[in-house]
Design a protein around this motif. Sequence first.
Motif, short mmCIF file in Angstrom:
data_model
loop_
_atom_site.label_atom_id
_atom_site.label_comp_id
_atom_site.label_asym_id
_atom_site.label_seq_id
_atom_site.Cartn_x
_atom_site.Cartn_y
_atom_site.Cartn_z
N LYS A 168 -78.66 79.62 6.48
CA LYS A 168 -79.06 80.26 7.95
C LYS A 168 -80.75 79.95 8.34
O LYS A 168 -81.21 80.00 9.14
N ILE A 169 -81.59 80.12 7.06
CA ILE A 169 -82.97 80.16 7.23
C ILE A 169 -83.46 78.76 7.66
O ILE A 169 -84.23 78.62 8.48
N PHE A 170 -82.72 77.76 7.11
CA PHE A 170 -83.04 76.44 7.52
C PHE A 170 -82.75 76.08 8.82
O PHE A 170 -83.40 75.49 9.62
N GLU A 171 -81.57 76.86 9.24
CA GLU A 171 -81.09 76.48 10.65
C GLU A 171 -82.16 77.18 11.61
O GLU A 171 -82.46 76.46 12.88
N ASP A 172 -82.55 78.24 11.44
CA ASP A 172 -83.55 79.09 12.21
C ASP A 172 -84.78 78.33 12.33
O ASP A 172 -85.45 78.16 13.19
N PHE A 173 -85.27 77.65 11.16
CA PHE A 173 -86.49 77.16 10.86
C PHE A 173 -86.38 75.64 11.97
O PHE A 173 -87.25 75.54 12.48
N GLY A 174 -85.35 74.89 11.71
CA GLY A 174 -85.25 73.85 12.38
C GLY A 174 -85.03 74.07 14.10
O GLY A 174 -85.92 73.43 14.77
N ALA A 175 -84.49 75.41 14.30
CA ALA A 175 -84.58 75.73 15.90
C ALA A 175 -86.02 76.15 16.29
O ALA A 175 -86.35 75.58 17.16
N ARG A 176 -86.63 76.76 15.47
CA ARG A 176 -88.05 76.95 15.85
C ARG A 176 -88.94 75.87 15.97
O ARG A 176 -89.58 75.77 16.68
#
Length: 80
Positions: free
Chosen positions: A5-13
């Motif tokens: 989820k950290i990577f998904e959040d980073f990608g979205a940001r």
Amino acid sequence: MLDPKIFEDFGARMSALLATGPAADLEKNAKALMSGFFDKLDLVTREEFDVQAQVLARTRQKLKELEARVEALEKARDQA
């Protein structure tokens, strides 16, 4: 372990940042530059190209038929 989820959040940001930052302007400018460049070239659409390819194919077929007809007429003339 790292949470996916950290990577998904980073990608979205990162996507949000790029969409609102200077990268978005760079993309718009690049598209405008390329569009202007392509407008100066003598390009045709794929549809126009396909139509002309069909016309050329029909013309080649007609030419073959006419060449065969001329050859047959020349043979008939030489035999007479």
